[in-house]
Design a protein around this motif. Sequence first.
Motif, PDB file in Angstrom:
ATOM      1  N   ARG A 103      23.071  34.561  51.303  1.00 10.91           N
ATOM      2  CA  ARG A 103      23.633  35.914  51.473  1.00 10.91           C
ATOM      3  C   ARG A 103      23.952  36.544  50.122  1.00 10.91           C
ATOM      4  O   ARG A 103      23.775  37.720  49.915  1.00 10.91           O
ATOM      5  N   ARG A 104      24.477  35.721  49.202  1.00  9.31           N
ATOM      6  CA  ARG A 104      24.956  36.256  47.919  1.00  9.31           C
ATOM      7  C   ARG A 104      24.048  35.848  46.761  1.00  9.31           C
ATOM      8  O   ARG A 104      24.500  35.798  45.622  1.00  9.31           O
ATOM      9  N   ASP A 146      23.565  42.708  46.654  1.00 12.50           N
ATOM     10  CA  ASP A 146      22.729  41.600  47.129  1.00 12.50           C
ATOM     11  C   ASP A 146      21.540  42.090  47.971  1.00 12.50           C
ATOM     12  O   ASP A 146      21.241  41.569  49.043  1.00 12.50           O
ATOM     13  N   TRP A 196      20.131  40.905  58.408  1.00 10.81           N
ATOM     14  CA  TRP A 196      20.332  39.986  57.286  1.00 10.81           C
ATOM     15  C   TRP A 196      21.629  39.190  57.402  1.00 10.81           C
ATOM     16  O   TRP A 196      21.758  38.117  56.825  1.00 10.81           O
ATOM     17  N   ARG A 197      22.630  39.728  58.123  1.00 13.46           N
ATOM     18  CA  ARG A 197      23.866  38.936  58.304  1.00 13.46           C
ATOM     19  C   ARG A 197      23.544  37.638  59.024  1.00 13.46           C
ATOM     20  O   ARG A 197      24.164  36.604  58.791  1.00 13.46           O
ATOM     21  N   PRO A 251      19.947  35.396  56.629  1.00 18.96           N
ATOM     22  CA  PRO A 251      20.006  35.839  55.229  1.00 18.96           C
ATOM     23  C   PRO A 251      18.792  35.457  54.400  1.00 18.96           C
ATOM     24  O   PRO A 251      18.525  36.107  53.389  1.00 18.96           O
ATOM     25  N   ARG A 255      26.639  45.027  50.840  1.00 15.09           N
ATOM     26  CA  ARG A 255      27.700  44.005  50.903  1.00 15.09           C
ATOM     27  C   ARG A 255      28.031  43.640  52.345  1.00 15.09           C
ATOM     28  O   ARG A 255      28.254  42.476  52.668  1.00 15.09           O
ATOM     29  N   ALA A 308      25.785  41.272  53.784  1.00 12.56           N
ATOM     30  CA  ALA A 308      25.890  39.919  53.234  1.00 12.56           C
ATOM     31  C   ALA A 308      27.083  39.151  53.813  1.00 12.56           C
ATOM     32  O   ALA A 308      27.365  38.028  53.406  1.00 12.56           O
ATOM     33  N   GLN A 357      32.228  34.572  47.366  1.00 16.22           N
ATOM     34  CA  GLN A 357      32.357  34.688  48.824  1.00 16.22           C
ATOM     35  C   GLN A 357      33.587  33.935  49.340  1.00 16.22           C
ATOM     36  O   GLN A 357      34.180  34.328  50.318  1.00 16.22           O
TER      37      GLN A 357
END
Length: 429
Positions: A55-56, A125, A316-317, A320, A147, A150, A80
């Motif tokens: 994610r990040r 990201d 994407w959540r 990812p 964000r 993510a 995170q």
Amino acid sequence: MTPSARLSAAIEVLADIEARRRPAADALKDWGLSHRFAGSGDRAALAGLVYDTLRRRASARWLMDSETPRASLIGMLVLQRGETVETLDTLFTGERFAPEPLTAGERKALAGRKLEQAAPDIQADVPNWLWSSFEAAFGEDAIAEGRALAERAPVDLRVNTLKASRDKLLAELEPLHASATPLSRWGVRVPLGPDGRSPAIQAEESFQKGWFEIQDEGSQLAGLVAAAKPGEQVLDLCAGGGGKTLEFAAAMENKGQIFATDSDKRRLAPIHDRLTRAGVRNVQVRTPRGGLAIDDLDGRMDLVLVDAPCSGSGTWRRNPDTKWRMRPSSLADRQKDQAAVLRAGARAVKPGGRLVFVTCSVLPEENDASVKAFLADHADFTAAPLPELAKGAGLSAFARFGSSGGTGLQLSPHRSSTDGFFIALLHRK
Ligand SMILES: C[S@@+](CC[C@H](N)C(=O)[O-])C[C@H]1O[C@@H](n2cnc3c(N)ncnc32)[C@H](O)[C@@H]1O
């Protein structure tokens, strides 16, 4: 496994994902097979570390001034999870199964670099090549949107009104701290556990009894905009596993007819069991045989849903790794697919009927641009204006949900606390 051993395992899995360019789920599965001693808690914690790092990925790499899997993991733990150098020192000890202690270079990066100094795509990201699309879609909110995409997502459910009411389901799922979602009248949200794990919702008796489906609230709103009514003739052209077919059947109270099809019969296959469990009786599944079998529906449908193949950038959540695996060529391919499914769906709409185009994407290329290209070729269709869309979805304060190109609703984690969904409603004259 100790917390430190889990970090070592995460570095190993992240290295495997990079070296072999493979999906995260495959790499995690292989790790599980070769480490059978690891329990379910270890596996879940490992998956959490790996997915959070993905994610990040861009911001974590930037923070650490390094692109190694280890640096990405450390950057994620700071960004995170709020770890500090002091807490990292207790985990990165170099003792048995623990990762090596922080190096001087790592300490320097952590002490000196501030994410606000990074380029906007890195702060958000978002892959650099997609940044201009994000800005086009969201303007000054683009960083906040990236964000929000993510973050981890809660579990959203749609009550199956053929079998239960939302209040009944809420009472049943009270031990899981379920609450009503703010936008969809059918939605129930279950928060993640304190350890970030998803609740084992499919193990609930109420799931087995068909009281609900797992469906993001944004996806539910697409069904509300489509507003399938009892007695209508409906085609779900890209039905996949049937998420929206099931929603339509409930809205139609099992009256009228839904035709569900998909060009990929393997994706369509699970629909049969799901229809049975949900108590749905008005769906005819059309399994493709060498091509879609829908010619007989031409010009007959009150409603056609085109839940189009897309990049999935709105999810994407939940997935990812797909954001970093995506390539410009695949975006161009999906745009061609979208033109094809819209063309095919349009043929089935009767005069006065409606065509609903949906993607789980936030990219204008797949959303407004696909609708505009379709309208340019189909003078007999018009796009419903935002107030009409919002009314269908039951949204009161709707101005902020309009897509940048003006042809549909654009939902997103930052705007609507849902996955990213685009919904356009096209009327045939
Ligand atoms: C976003 S998914 C559908 C999800 C599904 N509607 C749901 O709610 O669970 C898109 C689907 O479009 C299908 N598809 C791709 N190209 C197609 C085509 N030309 N005709 C029909 N379906 C197609 C894919 O196989 C995939 O299952």
